[in-house]
Design an enzyme around this catalytic site. Structure first.
Site, PDB file in Angstrom:
ATOM      1  N   THR A 174       4.997  36.154  64.909  1.00  0.00           N
ATOM      2  CA  THR A 174       6.065  35.523  65.680  1.00  0.00           C
ATOM      3  C   THR A 174       7.003  34.717  64.783  1.00  0.00           C
ATOM      4  O   THR A 174       6.617  34.309  63.679  1.00  0.00           O
ATOM      5  CB  THR A 174       5.423  34.573  66.722  1.00  0.00           C
ATOM      6  N   ASP A 175       8.209  34.453  65.294  1.00  0.00           N
ATOM      7  CA  ASP A 175       9.138  33.585  64.551  1.00  0.00           C
ATOM      8  C   ASP A 175       8.692  32.125  64.582  1.00  0.00           C
ATOM      9  O   ASP A 175       9.174  31.304  63.812  1.00  0.00           O
ATOM     10  CB  ASP A 175      10.570  33.725  65.097  1.00  0.00           C
ATOM     11  N   GLU A 176       7.738  31.813  65.486  1.00  0.00           N
ATOM     12  CA  GLU A 176       7.346  30.406  65.638  1.00  0.00           C
ATOM     13  C   GLU A 176       6.634  29.866  64.401  1.00  0.00           C
ATOM     14  O   GLU A 176       6.525  28.657  64.224  1.00  0.00           O
ATOM     15  CB  GLU A 176       6.487  30.221  66.894  1.00  0.00           C
ATOM     16  N   TYR A 199      -0.531  26.981  68.692  1.00  0.00           N
ATOM     17  CA  TYR A 199      -0.307  28.430  68.740  1.00  0.00           C
ATOM     18  C   TYR A 199       0.329  28.917  67.441  1.00  0.00           C
ATOM     19  O   TYR A 199      -0.167  29.841  66.782  1.00  0.00           O
ATOM     20  CB  TYR A 199       0.602  28.791  69.932  1.00  0.00           C
ATOM     21  N   LYS A 222      -1.165  31.413  64.471  1.00  0.00           N
ATOM     22  CA  LYS A 222      -0.513  32.673  64.059  1.00  0.00           C
ATOM     23  C   LYS A 222      -0.197  32.615  62.559  1.00  0.00           C
ATOM     24  O   LYS A 222      -0.362  33.605  61.840  1.00  0.00           O
ATOM     25  CB  LYS A 222       0.774  32.911  64.869  1.00  0.00           C
ATOM     26  N   THR A 242      -9.510  33.343  68.712  1.00  0.00           N
ATOM     27  CA  THR A 242      -8.956  34.711  68.752  1.00  0.00           C
ATOM     28  C   THR A 242      -7.947  34.938  67.628  1.00  0.00           C
ATOM     29  O   THR A 242      -8.024  35.926  66.898  1.00  0.00           O
ATOM     30  CB  THR A 242      -8.291  34.980  70.116  1.00  0.00           C
TER      31      THR A 242
END
Ligand code: NAD
Length: 366
Positions: free
Chosen positions: A139-141, A165, A169, A102
């Site tokens: 995201t900040d990740e 994850y 991203k 995804t």
């Protein structure tokens, strides 16, 4: 210009809040939600929006490029706001496949569809590319982890994703960037810190703690609980994206954050206190009769330290000065008011979260 938006993942937590926000604040715009309704997607999150006459829900997958192309044409979409993703780090550790599918391939498929309809088709007819924007929600990740005294992440911080994850991203962020630089697709990206608020799926920290207290179940805290996250009320994220769409420079990334760093364990204690307070009232006690510890003012006794998450990032912090200076962005909600609203929402909407638990975990204790 009136916008016709395609919001991917609009039945999820942030997407749904964004759609409510957008239809309320942009009375001439139309919104089409495309959502695969995975365990995290919930049609109930968008209830009543058809009544506006400006909202359409489409059950489908972002990996279906033909479907996306047809939606872009049928609804004359000029703006994509791309939320759809697998979003839970724990799930990415036990089963990364869906995240690659995804988050990376799905984003790629959206980019291909957008390029085909907005850039290629008009050009093939000798027309200029259609006016458009592809906004990618990240995201900040992607920036990795910080030591306690490191400066917060800026848009210049090198990407160093640590979980499947975050890596998926990061990959999607790079693809989005490349479609701008290579083909001229009009993209923007926002990298946001941890969100909280209504419709947050009860596997994530804040709603998990609230609902477990109401069910009198242990409150799992990873490792020593000293991981630091920067929390932002979800509607402030929607406002940030609105500003990026209105005033952001094409091709740029914008950090969105709350200037609101907390240790996980302190968030858990804060929520325990708020729940103890809420459960003082006999009508609330009657409604949540399982919540024995909170009813005695002892929700903290449910805290249970569990083995730390694999590769757990220690600290995230967002430096949103670029977004503040260029777009005049500031969170509107204080953490005190936001967390109180959130607790109140979960107390009033127990049918919603009970149904989520049944759907996702076959929960038996309800
Ligand atoms: P969520 O898991 O609550 O919602 C994701 C939504 O996407 C669901 O409705 C799901 O059904 C849908 N979806 C999943 N796969 C799909 C597919 N293949 N096709 C179509 N729809 C699909 O996630 P969220 O917390 O609302 O996060 C939304 C976005 O914001 C994500 O891209 C996430 O990376 C990003 N983000 C989240 C946070 C946070 O704190 N939750 C912070 C920063 C950025």
């Amino acid at each position: 210009m009136n916008k016709s938006l395609l919001v991917t993942g609009g039945a999820g937590f942030i997407g749904a809040n964004f759609v409510h926000y957008w239809l309320h604040n942009h009375p001439n715009d139309k919104v089409v939600v495309l959502d695969a309704l995975t365990y995290a997607g919930n049609r109930q999150n968008l209830l009543g929006l058809e009544d506006t006459g400006r909202f359409t829900f489409v059950h489908g997958n972002i990996c279906d490029e033909e479907l996306v192309r047809s939606l872009l044409i049928e609804h004359q979409i000029n703006t994509i706001v791309h939320f759809a993703a697998e979003s839970h780090v724990d799930r990415s550790i036990t089963g990364p496949d869906a995240f690659i599918e995804t988050n990376i391939l799905g984003t790629y498929s959206l980019l291909k569809a957008a390029k085909a309809i907005w850039l290629d088709e008009p050009s093939s007819k000798g027309l200029p590319p259609l006016l458009h924007r592809f906004h990618h929600v990240s995201t900040d990740e992607v920036y990795g982890t910080l030591e306690p005294n490191d400066p917060a992440f800026t848009e210049q911080t090198a990407y160093a994703p640590n979980s499947p994850y975050a890596a998926s991203k990061a990959a999607s962020d790079h693809l989005v960037r490349s479609y701008h630089h290579t083909y001229g697709l009009q993209v923007t990206t926002s990298n946001c810190s941890n969100n909280y608020g209504p419709y947050h799926f009860p596997e994530k920290l804040i709603p998990l703690i609230i609902t477990n207290i109401l069910l009198d179940k242990p409150l799992p805290v990873y490792g020593d609980g000293k991981q630091v996250r920067d929390w932002l009320y979800v509607e402030d994220h929607a406002r940030g994206i609105d500003l990026v769409l209105a005033k952001g420079k094409v091709g740029e990334s914008y950090n969105i954050g709350g200037h609101n760093e907390w240790h996980n364990i302190d968030i858990v204690r804060l929520v325990c206190n708020l729940m103890n307070e809420a459960l003082k009232y006999p009508d609330v006690q009657a409604k949540f009769h399982l919540a024995k510890h909170a009813a005695k003012g002892q929700a903290e006794l449910l805290i249970t330290y569990v083995e730390d998450r694999l590769g757990h990032d220690r600290r995230y912090a967002i430096d949103a000065s670029k977004t503040t200076q260029e777009l005049n962005y500031r969170p509107a909600e204080s953490f005190e008011s936001g967390i109180a609203k959130t607790v109140d929402w979960y107390l009033k909407n127990d049918a919603w979260w009970r149904a989520c638990l049944v759907k996702a975990f076959d929960e038996e204790t309800l």
